[in-house]
Design an enzyme around this catalytic site. Structure first.
Site, PDB file in Angstrom:
ATOM      1  N   LYS A  12       0.861  -1.187   0.000  1.00 23.85           N
ATOM      2  CA  LYS A  12       0.000   0.000   0.000  1.00 23.85           C
ATOM      3  C   LYS A  12       0.896   1.235   0.000  1.00 23.85           C
ATOM      4  CE  LYS A  12      -4.102  -0.031   0.663  1.00 23.85           C
ATOM      5  NZ  LYS A  12      -5.207  -0.199  -0.309  1.00 23.85           N
ATOM      6  N   THR A  57      -3.387  -5.480   0.824  1.00 24.69           N
ATOM      7  CA  THR A  57      -2.793  -4.154   1.006  1.00 24.69           C
ATOM      8  C   THR A  57      -3.620  -3.314   1.960  1.00 24.69           C
ATOM      9  OG1 THR A  57      -3.928  -3.179  -0.905  1.00 24.69           O
ATOM     10  CG2 THR A  57      -1.806  -4.235  -1.305  1.00 24.69           C
ATOM     11  N   ARG A 169     -12.100  19.136  16.702  1.00 23.79           N
ATOM     12  CA  ARG A 169     -11.577  18.578  15.457  1.00 23.79           C
ATOM     13  C   ARG A 169     -10.266  19.256  15.084  1.00 23.79           C
ATOM     14  NH1 ARG A 169     -14.559  21.339  10.186  1.00 23.79           N
ATOM     15  NH2 ARG A 169     -14.221  23.507  10.792  1.00 23.79           N
ATOM     16  N   GLN A 217     -14.817  29.538   7.652  1.00 21.69           N
ATOM     17  CA  GLN A 217     -15.195  30.894   7.242  1.00 21.69           C
ATOM     18  C   GLN A 217     -14.877  31.909   8.334  1.00 21.69           C
ATOM     19  OE1 GLN A 217     -16.950  28.148   6.681  1.00 21.69           O
ATOM     20  NE2 GLN A 217     -18.322  28.334   4.903  1.00 21.69           N
ATOM     21  N   HIS A 245      -9.222  18.080   5.208  1.00 26.26           N
ATOM     22  CA  HIS A 245      -9.963  17.269   6.173  1.00 26.26           C
ATOM     23  C   HIS A 245      -9.061  16.227   6.834  1.00 26.26           C
ATOM     24  CE1 HIS A 245     -13.632  19.075   4.722  1.00 26.26           C
ATOM     25  NE2 HIS A 245     -13.373  18.686   3.490  1.00 26.26           N
TER      26      HIS A 245
END
Length: 296
Positions: A12, A57, A169, A217, A245
């Site tokens: 991978k 993988t 986050r 924003q 992200h």
């Protein structure tokens, strides 16, 4: 003409893994791109298609995430050693494991704020129509990240909405910004261009780091407003900010939790991405020459 199977390997490539360790208010960040190649007793899969000796993988990808959680990432070298040893010693048909790792360096801006080291490109555009000058400068590819102090919730939802609300986050973006100077020649003294650039960049970074963000924003507007408020020579600034992200990896299949308070492991996605664009202007200032502030 008879043929034989030569050198071969599989694995991978480019598994992006980000590990955040929280030491109180100070966070430590490791950002790796891991590529694994395995080789050994693989004749059958090439000759007959038998997968008996083939470790998927997808499993190598999962192992990267699980090892980041279970063992941490002390260094790229140590992490690679752990992975290579695991694959060779746990799978009899695998005789050799090659682990290539790219580590992305981050410059600390604060306890939980970072900027990718040495990446941005400085740009400028000068326009002159015989009577007036217009100077538009800026930067691109300035990668920044906050490992906390960011949320995203309370958004509109419809029957196609699957995104879960986030109350803690990672917020990351590649800052692409263009700013228009108020200087138009005449008898006015030119700004100190180098100092202006460095100061504009500093205010962008400080605003990003200082903002408890409920949306990208909001961070964008705070960054633009801070530059306008602190640099009198700049009248307008336009941003194009991709939302880089970072998704929490589901480690439950491996018997592991992935709590943000306990050294979370993230998948850094490159596409698709949200793209946030907006302009922040000094009130009452208009360009004397039509300006193209495209940032991309």
């Amino acid at each position: 003409m008879p043929t034989i199977l030569g050198q071969n390997q599989y694995g991978k490539a480019e598994t992006r893994v980000v590990k955040v360790v929280r030491d109180g208010a100070t966070h430590h960040l490791k950002d790796l791109n891991v590529s694994i190649a395995l080789s050994g007793d693989m004749d059958d899969v090439h000759h007959s298609g038998s997968n008996t000796h083939v470790l998927p993988t997808d499993t190598t990808k999962n192992t990267v995430y699980a090892f980041a959680k279970r063992h941490g990432i002390e260094s790229a070298e140590r992490f690679g050693i752990l992975l290579a040893r695991h694959f060779v010693t746990s799978q009899v048909p695998i005789h050799r494991a090659r682990v290539r790792i790219q580590e992305y360096a981050w410059q600390r801006l604060g306890g939980h704020s970072f900027a990718r080291a040495g990446q941005e490109t400085r740009v400028t555009e000068v326009t002159y129509d015989g009577t007036a000058w217009q100077v538009v400068s800026g930067l691109s590819d300035l990668t920044v990240l906050n490992s906390t102090d960011s949320e995203f919730w309370g958004y509109a939802k419809d029957e196609y909405t699957t995104l879960k609300e986030a109350y803690d986050r990672i917020l990351a973006t590649d800052v692409c910004a263009r700013w228009r100077y108020g200087w138009s020649g005449d008898e006015a003294s030119e700004p100190d261009w180098d100092r202006s650039y460095e100061e504009a960049k500093r205010h962008l970074l400080e605003a990003f780091a200082d903002t408890y963000s409920l949306s990208l924003q909001q961070s964008l507007y705070r960054m633009g407003a801070r530059v306008i408020d602190h640099r009198d020579e700049i009248d307008e600034i336009r941003f194009s900010l991709p939302n880089k992200h970072h998704f929490l990896v589901d480690l439950e299949p491996f018997g592991l939790t992935n709590d943000v308070e306990d050294g979370a492991v993230y998948f850094a996605a490159d596409r698709p991405y949200g793209l946030i664009e907006a302009t922040v202007l000094r009130e009452g200032t208009e360009p004397r020459i039509p300006v193209d502030l495209h940032t991309v």
